[in-house]
Design a protein around this motif. Structure first.
Motif, mmCIF file in Angstrom:
data_model
loop_
_atom_site.group_PDB
_atom_site.id
_atom_site.type_symbol
_atom_site.label_atom_id
_atom_site.label_comp_id
_atom_site.label_asym_id
_atom_site.label_seq_id
_atom_site.Cartn_x
_atom_site.Cartn_y
_atom_site.Cartn_z
ATOM 1 N N VAL A 301 44.378 75.494 75.184
ATOM 2 C CA VAL A 301 43.153 75.535 75.509
ATOM 3 C C VAL A 301 42.382 74.866 74.262
ATOM 4 N N LEU A 302 41.487 73.760 74.559
ATOM 5 C CA LEU A 302 39.926 73.280 73.277
ATOM 6 C C LEU A 302 38.737 73.587 73.542
ATOM 7 N N VAL A 322 32.648 70.679 73.810
ATOM 8 C CA VAL A 322 33.472 70.386 75.063
ATOM 9 C C VAL A 322 34.865 71.429 75.230
ATOM 10 N N GLU A 323 35.266 71.413 76.567
ATOM 11 C CA GLU A 323 36.008 72.253 76.468
ATOM 12 C C GLU A 323 37.215 71.723 78.262
ATOM 13 N N MET A 324 38.770 72.193 77.157
ATOM 14 C CA MET A 324 39.810 71.211 78.349
ATOM 15 C C MET A 324 40.879 72.040 78.026
ATOM 16 N N GLY A 325 41.579 72.390 79.010
ATOM 17 C CA GLY A 325 43.085 72.506 79.116
ATOM 18 C C GLY A 325 43.711 74.138 80.593
ATOM 19 N N LYS A 326 41.963 74.092 80.745
ATOM 20 C CA LYS A 326 42.085 75.165 81.341
ATOM 21 C C LYS A 326 41.752 74.856 82.631
ATOM 22 N N HIS A 327 40.259 73.926 83.012
ATOM 23 C CA HIS A 327 39.971 73.618 84.505
ATOM 24 C C HIS A 327 40.757 72.515 84.247
ATOM 25 N N TYR A 328 40.625 71.568 83.385
ATOM 26 C CA TYR A 328 41.339 70.080 83.886
ATOM 27 C C TYR A 328 41.493 69.540 82.424
ATOM 28 N N GLN A 329 42.765 68.628 82.513
ATOM 29 C CA GLN A 329 42.173 67.994 81.296
ATOM 30 C C GLN A 329 42.986 66.401 80.688
ATOM 31 N N SER A 367 34.956 78.598 68.904
ATOM 32 C CA SER A 367 35.726 76.997 68.984
ATOM 33 C C SER A 367 37.160 77.210 68.918
ATOM 34 N N VAL A 368 37.646 77.001 70.070
ATOM 35 C CA VAL A 368 39.757 77.446 69.764
ATOM 36 C C VAL A 368 39.965 75.721 69.766
#
Length: 786
Positions: A301-302, A322-329, A367-368
């Motif tokens: 997860v980002l 920005v969020e990625m990895g959980k719902h979309y990549q 942030s992760v």
């Protein structure tokens, strides 16, 4: 990580900035060697060290690294039997001293205040070679000259040398004052040639002056002659100088042998000091960019909150989320040229590289970042004239290399994917590449101008559209990243804005296919809905934060009131028990006297009457337990109107009715908060207040910004700091803080004096004081707010 990716993302420029924060050559050398790692344990260790370094800088100020030198070459030469010179020995002594100061710096911090386990372990391993330092400094002064006190023999030799020099000076001075020699001299002065004392003599008096010629002027008119009267003294001085050199070499040889004895400890100290400076440099960089050490994700997860590109000035950069990895990549970014698409792409990739190098990233605390096995980027125009490759061929060559190396833990960045060839074929190829990368499990961020990729992102379950915003009114990009909204074409809007005739624009619109028109309509609808949803979300979040803060305040007040009420009741009960106990004691005495009296007059008082009176007295003593809490009072059936003062029973607070909402619902203002209350929970008070003015909707909202309980003012001018404090105090009050800290450092004290003078006059400040031990001492002012 591939070197071409590091260059494309300008990781080397970030390293140069970090390198400027290092205080020693050793730290700079480690920064030069810095490279991202895909080892999760290594990355977490680096980030933990950086966090501790930032805590150390915050609590204790900068780390003293003065005097630490790169003495590795000197240590190696000492180990193989070479002799160190004075400067090298002095560098070793100052390095030992610098290590001791660093070690003492951390020991001054209480473990309870700042555990800092990694930094403490590192500094505690620094060997205290105080004996060697003392021996070196006893022999060599701060100018890297061997002292007279280094040995009795050296002191004796130098005393003799001083005596011979004085004799030479006296003899030559007599000659300068002699009328016999004055006419022969070019100038009446004493100088040196080849370490011999000489007098400048005219060429024509060479035979009359007598002595040894050591040099002459370029014209030959002047000869530099050592008079015969001082030749023997000069020879004696030269003998003493050679003896001095021999003794100095003996002393340096002795010091070198002592250095060789602890060469291993010195080498380890240098390595640890270099690592410490490396950590502190990363921490200083974190404060420079106002960065944080992100949390490493357990899963892929980002999350980047308010992330900023570290190479863009802070006053110009626009943060992105920005969020990625959980719902979309996969994120497909569209939008106008120069709108910020490539900057967004580089920001995501560069922050990933920085994280995996142990560097703080300019973003918010939440942030992760995951650990990527590789970060691959195809950015910029890779056209090669030498290889006769087109722009498209150059990009495709890079992409082929990326596809051969990526895996499910990779991050892939494509800039203008599919560009440089036929639009139809380029779009089809771009979609195929994206689908392949997604199937491999990699995260991917791509920028494009193709409408087909917008539809691809809209329909693919693992992809999402994004765009950079464009302001049609100003014809300028805002650089804001909008996740979930594809970029729309602004050609017609811009043309209209610039004055292109409407018939031409209408004709152009008719040439566009119905599918493209539908896509633009969808984009417009999504943009409007997204903006509306964003505003609603912000309002809801603001109201929720305000309600939570007010609830917490009210809960604390209620707890305090309950405690005070219980305390007063207990006090009253104890006082009542004491009063009754005292009365009972007195009554017992009276009863005793009555019984004595009754024995004498039995016909006047009966025993059962005395027992009855005693029972009545016992019954008057209060119970030990507190009375049960009374049930809530039912609302009185008075009619309530706008402007009435009421008691809100659910929170036990008084307020004013500002609006009748109908169906027995009223809007009541309690202090800064407005809340909707049912009629059953309201109790009208005796004195109604004046109705508020019509259409007044003034409310005070608590700040939703992430306000920290401390403000760092170090490095700022007094006027600049006071403006920042004034704004910060308002935010801190709205965030509910009762106490905050202002970090101004120790320095000259001018900033601290200015800050405290300002606080003394500020309406929101209740009291203030200097920080206690563990709070920063005189470098911090702790402020209690009203």
């Amino acid at each position: 990580m591939e070197q071409w990716t590091l260059r494309s993302l300008e990781f080397h420029r970030v390293k140069e900035i970090v390198k400027e924060q290092a205080a020693t050559f050793l730290g700079k050398e480690k920064i030069d060697q810095l490279a991202p790692s895909a080892d999760r344990d290594m990355v977490e260790q680096w980030l933990a060290e950086t966090r501790e370094g930032m805590d150390l800088l915050r609590l204790k100020g900068d780390v003293p690294c003065g005097g630490i030198r790169d003495i590795r070459a000197s240590i190696r030469r000492a180990k193989v039997g070479g002799m160190l010179n004075e400067a090298e020995c002095l560098d070793i002594a100052t390095t030992i001293s610098g290590g001791r100061k660093v070690k003492s710096h951390l020991r001054q911090l209480e473990v309870e205040t700042a555990p800092l386990p990694r930094l403490r372990e590192l500094t505690e391993q620094i060997e205290s070679l105080d004996q060697l330092e003392a021996e070196i400094l006893a022999c060599i002064d701060e100018h890297a000259v061997v002292k007279d006190q280094a040995s009795p023999e050296l002191r004796r030799i130098r005393q003799q040398m001083d005596g011979v020099r004085q004799q030479i000076q006296q003899t030559l001075n007599q000659m300068l004052r002699s009328s016999h020699y004055t006419k022969m001299m070019q100038e009446p002065l004493i100088t040196q040639r080849f370490d011999r004392y000489v007098i400048p003599v005219k060429q024509e008096y060479r035979g009359q002056f007598g002595g040894i010629v050591h040099d002459q002027s370029s014209s030959g008119a002047t000869l530099f002659i050592e008079p015969e009267a001082v030749v023997q003294l000069g020879n004696r001085l030269r003998e003493l100088e050679m003896a001095e050199q021999k003794e100095v070499e003996r002393i340096l040889s002795l010091l070198t042998s002592k250095v060789a004895e602890v060469a291993e400890e010195l080498s380890q100290n240098i390595e640890r000091l270099g690592v410490l400076d490396f950590i502190v440099a990363r921490s200083r960089y974190g404060y420079l960019v106002k960065g944080v050490c992100p949390k490493i994700a357990e899963d892929r997860v980002l999350v980047l909150k308010q992330a900023r590109h570290p190479l863009i000035p802070s006053e110009e950069v626009v943060p992105i989320h920005v969020e990625m990895g959980k719902h979309y990549q996969a994120i497909i970014i569209t939008g106008p040229n120069t709108g910020g698409k490539t900057v967004t792409l580089k920001t995501v990739g560069l922050l990933a590289l920085m994280t995996q190098s142990g560097l703080p990233i300019p973003a918010q605390e939440e942030s992760v970042m995951p650990i990527f096995s590789g970060v691959f980027a195809d950015i910029g125009d890779e056209q090669s004239i030498e290889q006769s490759l087109s722009t498209f061929s150059g990009h495709l060559t890079n992409i082929i290399g990326i596809l051969q190396k990526l895996d499910e833990s990779s991050l892939v960045l494509f800039d203008e994917l599919g560009a440089g060839t036929d639009p139809t074929e380029g779009a089809a190829l771009a979609m195929a590449i994206l689908e392949h990368v997604i199937e491999r499990g990699s995260m991917v961020v791509a920028t494009t101008h193709y409408s087909e990729l917008k539809l691809f992102a809209h329909t693919h379950p693992q992809a999402i559209n994004a765009s950079v915003e464009f302001d049609v009114e100003t014809l300028r990009p805002t650089y804001r990243l909008l996740i979930g909204v594809p970029g729309r074409s602004n050609a017609f809007a811009i043309s209209t804005r610039l004055g292109l005739p409407a018939p031409i624009i209408d004709l152009a619109k008719r040439h566009i296919s119905s599918e493209e028109n539908k896509l633009e309509e969808m984009i417009t609808s999504l943009t409007n809905e997204r903006k509306w949803a964003e505003e609603e979300r912000k309002q809801a979040e603001a109201l929720r934060n305000e309600a939570e803060a007010l609830y917490e305040d009210l809960r604390q007040q209620m707890d305090q009131w309950e405690e005070e009420k219980a305390r007063l009741k207990e006090k009253a009960r104890q006082e009542a028990i004491e009063a009754v106990a005292k009365a009972k004691t007195e009554a017992e005495d009276v009863l005793k006297e009555l019984r004595e009296w009754a024995k004498l007059r039995p016909q006047d008082i009966k025993e059962h009457e005395l027992i009855e009176l005693k029972k009545r007295l016992d019954a008057s003593i209060p119970e030990a337990a507190l009375p049960k809490k009374k049930a809530a009072r039912p609302p009185k059936p008075q009619q309530i109107q706008v402007g009435d003062e009421v008691l809100v029973l659910t929170v036990n607070q008084k307020g004013t009715v500002v609006e009748d909402l109908g169906q027995n619902e009223y809007q009541v203002q309690i202090g800064f908060l407005k809340m909707k209350v049912h009629r059953d929970q309201l109790e009208k008070q005796a004195a109604p207040k004046q109705k508020p003015k019509a259409k007044s909707h003034a409310t005070v909202k608590r700040s939703t910004a992430d306000v920290k309980p401390e403000l760092d003012l170090r490095g700022k001018l007094v006027e600049e700091a006071l403006m920042e404090i004034d704004q910060y105090l308002d935010k801190a009050i709205l965030s509910g803080y009762k106490q905050i800290s202002l970090i101004h450092g120790k320095g000259t004290g001018a900033l601290r004096t200015g800050v405290q003078e300002f606080l003394r006059r500020h309406r929101a400040v209740k009291t203030f004081r200097l920080g206690a031990h563990g709070e920063g001492g005189s470098g911090v002012t702790v402020v209690e707010l009203r």
